[in-house]
Design an enzyme around this catalytic site. Structure first.
Site, PDB file in Angstrom:
ATOM      1  N   ARG A 102       0.885  -1.176   0.000  1.00 39.56           N
ATOM      2  CA  ARG A 102       0.000   0.000   0.000  1.00 39.56           C
ATOM      3  C   ARG A 102       0.914   1.214   0.000  1.00 39.56           C
ATOM      4  NH1 ARG A 102      -5.345   1.478   3.378  1.00 39.56           N
ATOM      5  NH2 ARG A 102      -6.098   0.047   1.795  1.00 39.56           N
ATOM      6  N   HIS A 129      -7.321   0.091  -6.533  1.00 39.17           N
ATOM      7  CA  HIS A 129      -7.468  -0.683  -5.295  1.00 39.17           C
ATOM      8  C   HIS A 129      -8.128  -2.019  -5.637  1.00 39.17           C
ATOM      9  CE1 HIS A 129      -7.673  -1.622  -1.180  1.00 39.17           C
ATOM     10  NE2 HIS A 129      -8.570  -0.763  -0.742  1.00 39.17           N
ATOM     11  N   GLN A 132     -10.007  -4.402  -3.023  1.00 34.80           N
ATOM     12  CA  GLN A 132     -11.343  -3.969  -2.601  1.00 34.80           C
ATOM     13  C   GLN A 132     -12.395  -4.452  -3.590  1.00 34.80           C
ATOM     14  OE1 GLN A 132     -12.154  -2.129   0.324  1.00 34.80           O
ATOM     15  NE2 GLN A 132     -14.151  -2.918  -0.290  1.00 34.80           N
ATOM     16  N   ASP A 217     -17.274   6.828  -2.139  1.00 36.16           N
ATOM     17  CA  ASP A 217     -16.022   6.775  -1.376  1.00 36.16           C
ATOM     18  C   ASP A 217     -15.815   8.176  -0.806  1.00 36.16           C
ATOM     19  OD1 ASP A 217     -13.529   6.045  -0.371  1.00 36.16           O
ATOM     20  OD2 ASP A 217     -12.509   6.076  -2.306  1.00 36.16           O
ATOM     21  N   CYS A 257     -16.206   1.374   0.341  1.00 38.36           N
ATOM     22  CA  CYS A 257     -15.035   0.579   0.755  1.00 38.36           C
ATOM     23  C   CYS A 257     -14.672   0.803   2.217  1.00 38.36           C
ATOM     24  CB  CYS A 257     -13.854   0.900  -0.149  1.00 38.36           C
ATOM     25  SG  CYS A 257     -13.301   2.619  -0.092  1.00 38.36           S
ATOM     26  N   ARG A 285     -13.252  -8.815   2.553  1.00 37.78           N
ATOM     27  CA  ARG A 285     -11.833  -8.569   2.252  1.00 37.78           C
ATOM     28  C   ARG A 285     -11.009  -9.770   2.711  1.00 37.78           C
ATOM     29  NH1 ARG A 285      -9.939  -3.374   1.771  1.00 37.78           N
ATOM     30  NH2 ARG A 285      -8.022  -4.448   1.192  1.00 37.78           N
TER      31      ARG A 285
END
Ligand code: CP
Ligand code: NVA
Length: 298
Positions: A102, A129, A132, A217, A257, A285
């Site tokens: 990340r 991402h 996700q 988001d 997310c 996840r």
């Protein structure tokens, strides 16, 4: 050797296989069945940004599969003091079985994939991402069925999550209506590449019409904190609230997310309401990434 840097690095068939396996792994885990398939395997996890879900799900996932995960923050490893990315990639790659990253710069993830001799997993970059979206697509499949030919509305910032929904639209075969304020559209390279499966709007209401799934988001992503006030103004007509959801199909779902800001990009009654799938999405996840690790390492 396979990497997972962008969602559409993998085919529809492989992604669906991973998701189907994730659904099986979830059931087995809830039944208390032991799975030691990744015994003696080590995952390095490099973070230069904060995380709750990504860190916990990868670390718990490796433990549940009999392996080990190493948390490496840029405050602790030499990369944070200027050791070259290439050198770091070669060294870590020579010691572990896979590397999850990340990091602020997507290019660093690509550099690792070219220099470390193990699978590289993008766990969020400025560009995308994909982990996700594995969980989101798993959640849709579990709760609603096949997403192919459905309509998804993306409301808010044309950011890393929006880019990954564009990739998902292409590989899973759904239509993505994207509503952003002027100046906050997705990157032009993404618009050009995925133009066949997206529609761009500046009106969130229009984007939600006939939607089966509404997604949003945060308005200011990690690293954009100083733009918070400016963004609150720019995005004031882009909150996913009950009135906006009323434009979508009656049985439409809501996803985010997380982390979420209630009262900004989403109202509390939507994220905590009946249409929201966010807790399944977050839990998945864990299961989706366990299936991904098995796919990359087995
Ligand atoms: N959705 C997500 O990636 O959450 P974290 O930032 O907590 O990992
Ligand atoms: N767009 C957000 C996603 C967080 C999971 C960010 O990059 O901060």
């Amino acid at each position: 050797m396979k990497h997972f840097i962008n969602l559409d690095d993998l085919s529809n068939k492989d992604l669906n296989q991973i998701i189907d396996n994730a659904i099986v792994l979830k059931k087995e885990h809830k039944l208390g069945q032991i799975n030691n398939t990744l015994e003696n395997k080590t995952l390095a996890m490099i973070f230069d940004k904060a995380s709750t879900r990504t860190r916990v799900s990868f670390e718990a996932g490796m433990a549940q599969l009999g392996g080990h995960a190493l948390f490496l923050s840029d405050r602790d490893i030499q990369i944070g003091r200027g050791e070259p990315t290439v050198d770091t990639a070669i060294v870590i790659g020579s010691m572990v079985d896979a590397i999850m990253m990340r990091v602020s710069s997507h290019d660093d993830i690509v550099t690792f994939s070219k220099n470390a001799d193990v699978p590289i997993i993008n766990a969020l970059s400025d560009e995308s991402h994909p982990c996700q979206l594995l969980a989101d697509m798993m959640t849709y499949k579990e709760r609603k069925g096949n997403i192919q030919d459905k309509t998804v509305a993306w409301i808010g910032d044309g950011n890393n999550m929006c880019h990954t929904y564009m990739q998902a639209a292409s590989v899973f075969g759904f239509t993505l209506n994207i509503a952003t304020p002027v100046g906050y559209e997705p990157e032009k390279s993404f618009i050009d590449k995925y133009q066949d499966c997206i529609n761009l709007y500046t009106d969130a209401t229009l984007a939600c019409e006939s939607a089966d799934l509404v997604v949003t988001d945060v308005w200011a992503s990690m690293g954009q904190e100083e733009e918070q006030v400016k963004r609150e103004l720019a995005f004031s007509n882009f909150q996913v609230d009950k009135a906006l959801m009323a434009n979508a199909n009656a049985d439409a779902s809501f996803m985010h997310c997380l982390p979420a800001h209630r009262g900004e990009e989403v109202s509390a009654d939507v994220i905590d309401g009946k249409q929201s799938l966010v807790w399944n999405e977050a839990e998945n996840r864990l299961h989706a990434q366990k299936a991904l690790l098995l796919y990359l390492l087995n």
